[in-house]
Design an enzyme around this catalytic site. Structure first.
Site, PDB file in Angstrom:
ATOM      1  N   HIS A 104       0.801  -1.230   0.000  1.00 37.48           N
ATOM      2  CA  HIS A 104       0.000   0.000   0.000  1.00 37.48           C
ATOM      3  C   HIS A 104       0.830   1.273   0.000  1.00 37.48           C
ATOM      4  O   HIS A 104       0.298   2.338   0.300  1.00 37.48           O
ATOM      5  CB  HIS A 104      -0.927   0.049   1.216  1.00 37.48           C
ATOM      6  CG  HIS A 104      -1.933  -1.044   1.277  1.00 37.48           C
ATOM      7  ND1 HIS A 104      -3.224  -0.905   0.790  1.00 37.48           N
ATOM      8  CD2 HIS A 104      -1.849  -2.301   1.754  1.00 37.48           C
ATOM      9  CE1 HIS A 104      -3.881  -2.031   0.980  1.00 37.48           C
ATOM     10  NE2 HIS A 104      -3.071  -2.901   1.576  1.00 37.48           N
ATOM     11  N   ARG A 134      -5.734  11.628   6.167  1.00 36.28           N
ATOM     12  CA  ARG A 134      -4.676  11.846   7.141  1.00 36.28           C
ATOM     13  C   ARG A 134      -3.787  13.016   6.710  1.00 36.28           C
ATOM     14  O   ARG A 134      -3.605  13.258   5.516  1.00 36.28           O
ATOM     15  CB  ARG A 134      -3.843  10.569   7.302  1.00 36.28           C
ATOM     16  CG  ARG A 134      -4.579   9.455   8.038  1.00 36.28           C
ATOM     17  CD  ARG A 134      -5.005   9.895   9.433  1.00 36.28           C
ATOM     18  NE  ARG A 134      -3.865  10.019  10.317  1.00 36.28           N
ATOM     19  CZ  ARG A 134      -3.432   9.056  11.116  1.00 36.28           C
ATOM     20  NH1 ARG A 134      -4.071   7.905  11.183  1.00 36.28           N
ATOM     21  NH2 ARG A 134      -2.380   9.235  11.892  1.00 36.28           N
ATOM     22  N   LYS A 142       0.617  14.306   0.896  1.00 32.23           N
ATOM     23  CA  LYS A 142      -0.761  14.572   0.464  1.00 32.23           C
ATOM     24  C   LYS A 142      -0.992  16.069   0.199  1.00 32.23           C
ATOM     25  O   LYS A 142      -1.987  16.460  -0.371  1.00 32.23           O
ATOM     26  CB  LYS A 142      -1.745  14.057   1.517  1.00 32.23           C
ATOM     27  CG  LYS A 142      -1.727  12.523   1.676  1.00 32.23           C
ATOM     28  CD  LYS A 142      -2.651  12.073   2.796  1.00 32.23           C
ATOM     29  CE  LYS A 142      -2.548  10.584   3.108  1.00 32.23           C
ATOM     30  NZ  LYS A 142      -3.226   9.737   2.117  1.00 32.23           N
ATOM     31  N   THR A 149      -8.774   6.257  -1.730  1.00 32.52           N
ATOM     32  CA  THR A 149     -10.119   5.674  -1.834  1.00 32.52           C
ATOM     33  C   THR A 149     -11.163   6.747  -1.544  1.00 32.52           C
ATOM     34  O   THR A 149     -12.303   6.631  -2.014  1.00 32.52           O
ATOM     35  CB  THR A 149     -10.289   4.498  -0.852  1.00 32.52           C
ATOM     36  OG1 THR A 149      -9.798   4.898   0.429  1.00 32.52           O
ATOM     37  CG2 THR A 149      -9.543   3.271  -1.329  1.00 32.52           C
ATOM     38  N   LYS A 165     -15.056   7.785  -3.197  1.00 35.63           N
ATOM     39  CA  LYS A 165     -16.296   8.093  -2.461  1.00 35.63           C
ATOM     40  C   LYS A 165     -16.858   9.424  -2.938  1.00 35.63           C
ATOM     41  O   LYS A 165     -18.078   9.556  -3.152  1.00 35.63           O
ATOM     42  CB  LYS A 165     -16.025   8.147  -0.954  1.00 35.63           C
ATOM     43  CG  LYS A 165     -15.635   6.787  -0.370  1.00 35.63           C
ATOM     44  CD  LYS A 165     -14.967   6.887   1.011  1.00 35.63           C
ATOM     45  CE  LYS A 165     -14.230   5.588   1.309  1.00 35.63           C
ATOM     46  NZ  LYS A 165     -13.297   5.689   2.456  1.00 35.63           N
TER      47      LYS A 165
HETATM   48  C1  26Q Z   1       3.703   1.655  10.577  1.00 38.47           C
HETATM   49  C2  26Q Z   1       4.611   1.428  11.596  1.00 38.47           C
HETATM   50  C3  26Q Z   1       4.203   1.299  12.903  1.00 38.47           C
HETATM   51  C4  26Q Z   1       2.869   1.408  13.181  1.00 38.47           C
HETATM   52  C5  26Q Z   1       1.957   1.629  12.180  1.00 38.47           C
HETATM   53  C6  26Q Z   1       2.370   1.760  10.860  1.00 38.47           C
HETATM   54  C7  26Q Z   1       1.390   2.012   9.778  1.00 38.47           C
HETATM   55  C8  26Q Z   1       0.034   2.099  10.037  1.00 38.47           C
HETATM   56  C9  26Q Z   1      -0.851   2.358   9.024  1.00 38.47           C
HETATM   57  C10 26Q Z   1       1.803   2.172   8.474  1.00 38.47           C
HETATM   58  C11 26Q Z   1       0.902   2.427   7.454  1.00 38.47           C
HETATM   59  C12 26Q Z   1      -0.457   2.519   7.733  1.00 38.47           C
HETATM   60  C13 26Q Z   1      -1.470   2.811   6.727  1.00 38.47           C
HETATM   61  C14 26Q Z   1      -1.230   2.987   5.440  1.00 38.47           C
HETATM   62  C15 26Q Z   1      -2.309   3.359   4.514  1.00 38.47           C
HETATM   63  O1  26Q Z   1      -3.433   3.628   4.915  1.00 38.47           O
HETATM   64  N1  26Q Z   1      -2.035   3.398   3.200  1.00 38.47           N
HETATM   65  C16 26Q Z   1      -3.059   3.767   2.235  1.00 38.47           C
HETATM   66  O2  26Q Z   1      -3.719   2.597   1.801  1.00 38.47           O
HETATM   67  C17 26Q Z   1      -4.824   2.904   0.994  1.00 38.47           C
HETATM   68  C18 26Q Z   1      -5.535   1.601   0.656  1.00 38.47           C
HETATM   69  O3  26Q Z   1      -4.796   0.871  -0.260  1.00 38.47           O
HETATM   70  C19 26Q Z   1      -4.404   3.658  -0.254  1.00 38.47           C
HETATM   71  O4  26Q Z   1      -5.561   4.040  -0.948  1.00 38.47           O
HETATM   72  C20 26Q Z   1      -3.581   4.893   0.106  1.00 38.47           C
HETATM   73  O5  26Q Z   1      -3.067   5.472  -1.058  1.00 38.47           O
HETATM   74  C21 26Q Z   1      -2.459   4.487   1.050  1.00 38.47           C
HETATM   75  O6  26Q Z   1      -1.761   5.652   1.498  1.00 38.47           O
END
Ligand code: 26Q
Length: 833
Positions: A375, A567, A572, A674, A678
Site C-alpha cells: 500500500h 490523514r 498529500k 479511496t 467516495k
Molecule cells: C507503521 C509502523 C508502525 C505502526 C503503524 C504503521 C502504519 C500504520 C498504518 C503504516 C501504514 C499505515 C497505513 C497505510 C495506509 O493507509 N495506506 C493507504 O492505503 C490505501 C488503501 O490501499 C491507499 O488508498 C492509500 O493510497 C495508502 O496511502
C-alpha cells in the site's frame, strides 16, 4: 435440522428454532425483551445507550441465524477459504449497514416509531469502531462488505484494540489527542468465543532435539505465553442471507502467568505483571507511515499472525487431522501490507515444529498460501525490524527467517552468479551497525502473489521499489485497483441521491455498480438536473449544520464546497491547499472579490502524534482559518474550515455534500486513494494530480470532467536535483505575495515563528513533495473549477457524469478481481439457494 457430527471431532449441533420474522411487530417485541428483561431498563429516553443496544440485539438475533447457516454451508463443503490478515479494520458504525443489508431498515424504523423513537437518533448513539488509521483500514472494511455480498468465504482476522484511533480535539488551533475508549459502553455486535482461545509464545529460546525417527527438530522453549481470545463480529452480505465473520483477537494473561518468576518479589507485583500481557491489544498505533520500530507493535503483529494461523490450523485439523497435503489448495492468507508479514515464518514454524512437516513441504505450503498487498511507494515507509529485537522476542522465528534468507540468496546467486550487489540489495537482512529485517522482502519471497492497489502504483512497484524481485519473478506481480462499497458510500450515506438514482434506473446498482452508467443518458435532462442539485443542496445543508454544531461556524451553502479530508501528511500536500486559500484571501483583499466565486474550503484529518510537521500544518491551517473567517471582507466569498476529529462517520456526512474533491498528492506518492472514489460516486468533481487511482478516475470520467494539474511522475523525477523553489516563487507575483503574507506574521500575530517551518519547507530545494512546483498549475486549475461551477447546468452535468462513471470503483469489482486472479474461491451455497 439433523444433528451433524464430524470425522475428527465429536460435536453435535443444537437445532435452531424457527426463523425470526422480519416484521416491525417481531422487531418491536424482541427490542422490548432486550431492553426490559436482558438490560433491565424501563425508562425510555432518546439518548440512552441501552436503547441502541437493544436495537442491536434484535438485529443481531437475525444475523446470528444467518451466520449459523453460512457456517454450516461452508463446513459441509470443505471449500477453499481466504483469511484476510490485517492490523486494521476501520469499520465505523455498523447498525445502519446491518439493517440495510438485512433489508429491515424500514421495519426497524416503524417498530421504533410506535414507541415514539426515531431510528436516526439511535444510529447517532453508536460509536465508530475506529480500529484503523485511514485508507488501509477502511479498505479492509469495504472488502468484508463486498465479500459477504459476493458470497465469498473470506474471514477477516484482526486485533480488538481496547483503544482505537484517538479522538482529535482542536485547542487554540493545535491538535490534542484524546483516548478512544470505544468499548466503554460495550460493543453489542461481538460474540466472545473463549472456546477458540490460542496461546502465543514470546521470548525464551530455540532448542534442538532428535525425534524418534532420528530427525533433528526444533522447539521454542522457556517462553512467556500470552492468550489470544477471539471476539467475532458478524458481516452481513446485501440481502443474500450470507453472514461472514470478522474475528478480532484480544490478549489475556495465562492463569499461571509468571507467578513463579515474580513471586520472588511479591504476589501483588506478580499479578500486576499480568498487565504486560494484556497490553498487547491495548491500543492501535496511530502512526504515520514512517514511524517504526516499537517493540509493542512487533508483539501485536506476531500476536495477530500466530493466533490467526493457529486458528486456521485448528479448524483444518477438525476435518483433516494431521494431513496437510491439501492445505495449500484449501487456504489462502492475504497479507494487508507487511504488518502481518511475520505470518510467513510463523506458518513455517507451526508446520515444522508443531506438525512434524519437513522444510521443503512446509515451504511449498507457505509459498502457495500467502499473498501480499503493498500500500505504499514511500521507500522510507517500508517496514524494517532490528534483528536484535527479533532475537529477544521471537528467537525461533528469527532462525526460520535466516534459513529462508540463506536459501533465497542461494537462488539469487544461481540466477545471477557473482552479482553480489544484487544479493546485498535483495537480502531479507539489511546489513549495518544495527542489522534489520526487511519485512516487504520476506512477504515477497514467501508469497505467490504481490499486488499494488492502483494501476500506476503497481507499475511503479514493478519498475522501482521491487524491481529486482519483479526481474526474478515477474509472474508474481499484479494490480488490483482499490474500490469502496457502494452500500455504505452511496446507498446508506446518501439516501436521497440513492432514491433519485433508483427512481430512474432501478436499484440494481446496489449490487452492480456499473449500472450507474445509465445515468449518463440523463446528464442533460433539465428536470433530472434540478432534482440532482436539490439533493446536493440538502446534503450541503446537513453538513453545514454538523459543522456549526462542531465548530460554531455558519457556512454558506451557496458556495462551492471544496473538500480535502484524509490523514495529514506532507506527501498529500494539505499545504498546497493552504497556499491556494491564502492566495484567494489575498485576491479578495486586493479588491478582486467581485471575480471570486464563493467558496468554502474544508480540510480535515488527523496527524500522527509524533509527526511534528503534520501537527504544525494543522496549527497553520487553523490560524489562517481564524483570520479568513473573521475578516468582514471575506464574508460571502471565502471560508476555511478545519473539520475536527475526521473519521468514518464524518466522511458519511462530508462526501455527499462535496462539490470539489481535492486529490492533490505529489505524483508517484499516493498508492491509490479511496476517498477520491467516495467523492466521485457522490457527484463531486475531482481536482487532482496524475497520482494513484486519480489516473483511472480521469480515464473513466473523461478529461473534460476532471480538473487536472501538476507535474507527472516522470517530470517530478526529472526535476530532482535541480529543483529551486525560490526561483519559482520569485517568478510568480501571486506566489510571492502568498509567501510574504505567511512570512509577515499576518496569520500568527502573537505566535512569532509559527509559520517558519512551513515557509522553509516550501522553499527547500530538497523538498521531496515539490509543493512550489505545482503552485501555479494548481491555482489555474482551481480558477477553471470555479468558473465551471458558475455554469450551473454544465456543472450539474459533469457531476452526474462523475457518478455515472464511478461504476468500476466498487470493491465488488476489486473482490472479483482478487478472486479471479489470486483467491479462486467458490461462492458459498446456502441450503436456501
Ligand atoms: C507503521 C509502523 C508502525 C505502526 C503503524 C504503521 C502504519 C500504520 C498504518 C503504516 C501504514 C499505515 C497505513 C497505510 C495506509 O493507509 N495506506 C493507504 O492505503 C490505501 C488503501 O490501499 C491507499 O488508498 C492509500 O493510497 C495508502 O496511502
Amino acid at each position: 435440522m439433523p444433528a451433524r457430527s464430524d470425522k475428527h471431532s465429536n460435536t453435535t449441533q443444537l437445532p435452531l428454532s424457527k426463523d425470526l420474522p422480519m416484521t416491525a411487530d417481531a422487531i418491536l417485541k424482541d427490542f422490548s425483551h432486550y431492553f426490559g428483561h436482558m438490560l433491565g431498563r424501563r425508562t425510555i429516553s432518546a439518548d440512552s445507550p441501552f436503547l441502541y443496544q437493544a436495537v442491536v440485539f434484535a438485529a443481531r438475533d437475525r444475523l446470528v441465524e444467518r451466520w449459523g447457516k453460512t457456517r454450516d454451508a461452508m463446513e459441509s463443503k470443505d471449500n477453499r477459504r481466504v483469511s484476510y490478515l490485517s492490523l486494521e479494520f476501520l469499520m465505523g458504525r455498523l447498525l445502519r449497514n446491518a439493517l440495510l443489508n438485512l433489508g429491515i431498515e424500514d421495519e426497524t424504523a416503524e417498530a421504533l416509531n410506535r414507541i415514539g423513537l426515531d431510528l436516526e437518533d439511535v444510529y447517532e448513539r453508536e460509536r465508530d469502531a475506529g480500529l484503523g488509521n485511514g485508507g488501509l483500514g477502511r479498505l479492509a472494511a469495504c472488502f468484508l462488505d463486498s465479500c459477504a455480498t459476493l458470497k465469498l468465504p473470506v474471514l477477516g482476522y484482526g486485533i480488538r484494540y481496547h483503544y482505537g484511533m484517538f479522538h482529535q480535539r482542536i485547542e487554540n488551533g493545535h491538535q490534542l489527542e484524546e483516548p478512544d475508549s470505544w468499548l466503554r459502553e460495550g460493543f453489542p455486535w461481538e460474540i466472545e468465543r473463549i472456546e477458540f482461545t490460542q496461546a502465543i509464545k514470546f521470548g525464551g529460546r530455540s532448542n534442538t532435539y532428535t525425534d524418534k525417527g532420528g530427525i533433528t527438530r526444533y522447539q521454542w522453549v522457556d517462553t512467556q505465553d500470552v492468550l489470544a481470545i477471539p471476539f467475532d463480529v458478524p458481516i452481513p452480505g446485501y440481502e443474500n442471507d450470507v453472514v461472514n465473520t470478522l474475528r478480532l483477537w484480544s490478549a489475556a494473561a495465562t492463569d499461571g502467568f509468571d507467578l513463579d518468576e515474580f513471586n520472588a518479589g511479591s504476589y501483588v507485583d506478580a499479578v500486576a505483571a499480568k498487565n504486560a500481557a494484556e497490553n498487547i491489544t491495548m491500543v492501535l498505533y496511530p502512526n504515520a507511515e514512517t514511524e517504526n520500530g516499537q517493540e509493542l507493535r512487533l508483539r501485536q503483529q506476531y500476536f495477530l499472525a500466530s493466533a490467526s494461523l493457529q486458528d486456521t490450523i485448528r479448524y483444518w485439523a477438525l476435518h483433516h487431522g494431521d494431513d496437510f497435503s491439501e492445505f495449500a489448495e484449501k487456504n489462502c492468507f492475504q497479507l494487508n501490507d507487511t504488518h502481518p508479514a511475520v505470518a510467513v515464518a510463523e506458518l513455517m514454524r507451526l508446520l515444522m515444529d508443531e506438525h512434524g512437516i519437513d522444510w521443503d513441504m512446509a515451504w511449498d505450503i507457505t509459498r502457495n498460501t500467502m499473498a501480499y498487498t503493498n500500500h505504499t511507494l514511500l521507500p522510507e515507509a517500508l517496514e524494517k525490524w532490528p534483528v536484535s529485537m527479533f532475537r529477544r522476542l521471537l528467537p525461533r522465528i528469527l532462525d526460520i527467517i535466516y534459513e529462508i534468507n540463506a536459501r533465497f540468496v542461494a537462488e539469487v546467486s544461481q540466477r545471477w552468479p557473482g552479482d553480489n550487489d544484487r544479493i546485498r540489495r535483495m537480502s531479507l537482512v539489511e546489513e549495518g551497525s544495527e542489522p534489520m529485517l526487511r519485512m516487504a522482502y520476506l512477504a515477497i519471497v514467501g508469497s505467490f502473489s504481490v499486488n499494488g492497489v492502483a494501476a500506476l502504483h503497481s507499475k511503479l512497484l514493478r519498475e522501482g521499489l521491487f524491481r529486482d524481485f519483479a526481474d526474478l519473478w515477474p509472474e508474481k506481480f499484479n494490480n488490483k485497483t482499490n474500490g469502496v462499497t457502494q452500500r455504505r458510500w452511496l446507498a446508506a450515506c446518501n439516501q436521497e441521491l440513492a432514491a433519485l438514482i433508483s427512481e430512474k434506473i432501478g436499484n440494481g446498482w446496489i449490487t452492480d455498480l456499473t449500472q450507474l452508467s445509465q445515468l449518463a443518458a440523463l446528464a442533460d435532462d433539465a428536470n433530472f438536473q434540478v432534482a440532482w442539485r436539490e439533493v446536493k443542496l440538502h446534503n450541503k445543508q446537513r453538513l453545514a449544520a454538523n459543522i456549526e454544531a462542531k465548530t460554531g461556524l455558519k457556512i454558506s451553502t451557496d458556495s462551492i464546497f471544496d473538500v480535502q479530508v484524509k490523514r495529514i501528511h506532507e506527501y498529500k500536500r494539505q499545504l498546497l491547499n493552504l497556499l491556494h486559500a491564502v492566495h484567494l484571501y489575498d485576491r479578495i483583499r486586493r479588491g478582486e472579490g467581485e471575480q471570486i466565486v464563493p467558496r468554502t474550503i474544508v480540510i480535515g484529518g488527523k496527524a500522527a502524534p509524533g509527526y511534528a510537521m503534520a501537527k504544525n500544518i494543522i496549527k497553520c491551517i487553523n490560524n489562517v482559518a481564524r483570520v479568513i473567517n473573521s475578516d468582514p471582507m471575506m464574508a460571502g466569498k471565502l471560508q476555511l474550515i478545519f473539520y475536527p476529529d475526521y473519521n468514518v462517520s464524518g466522511m458519511e456526512l462530508i462526501c455527499p455534500a462535496a462539490d470539489l474533491s481535492e486529490q492533490i498528492s505529489t505524483a508517484g506518492k499516493e498508492a491509490s486513494g479511496t476517498g477520491n472514489m467516495k467523492f466521485m460516486m457522490n457527484g463531486a468533481l475531482t481536482i487532482g494530480t496524475l497520482d494513484g487511482a486519480n489516473v483511472e478516475i480521469r480515464e473513466a470520467v473523461g478529461a473534460e470532467n476532471f480538473f487536472l494539474f501538476g507535474l507527472t511522475v516522470e517530470q517530478i523525477e526529472a526535476l530532482r536535483g535541480q529543483y529551486d523553489p525560490q526561483v519559482i516563487i520569485d517568478a510568480d507575483d501571486d506566489f510571492k505575495r502568498v509567501m510574504d503574507l505567511l512570512d509577515s506574521g499576518h496569520f500568527n500575530r502573537f505566535e512569532s515563528g509559527l509559520m517558519d517551518g512551513i515557509s522553509q519547507a516550501i522553499r527547500e530545494p530538497a523538498d521531496l513533495w515539490m509543493t512550489a512546483a505545482d503552485f501555479r498549475s494548481f491555482v489555474d486549475a482551481q480558477t477553471a473549477a470555479a468558473e465551471a461551477y458558475t455554469e450551473t447546468e454544465n456543472w450539474t452535468k459533469m457531476s452526474i457524469l462523475n457518478t455515472a462513471a464511478s461504476g468500476q470503483f466498487s470493491t465488488d469489482r476489486t473482490m472479483r478481481e482478487y478472486n479471479d486472479d489470486i483467491w479462486r474461491l467458490l461462492p458459498i451455497e446456502l441450503d436456501s439457494d
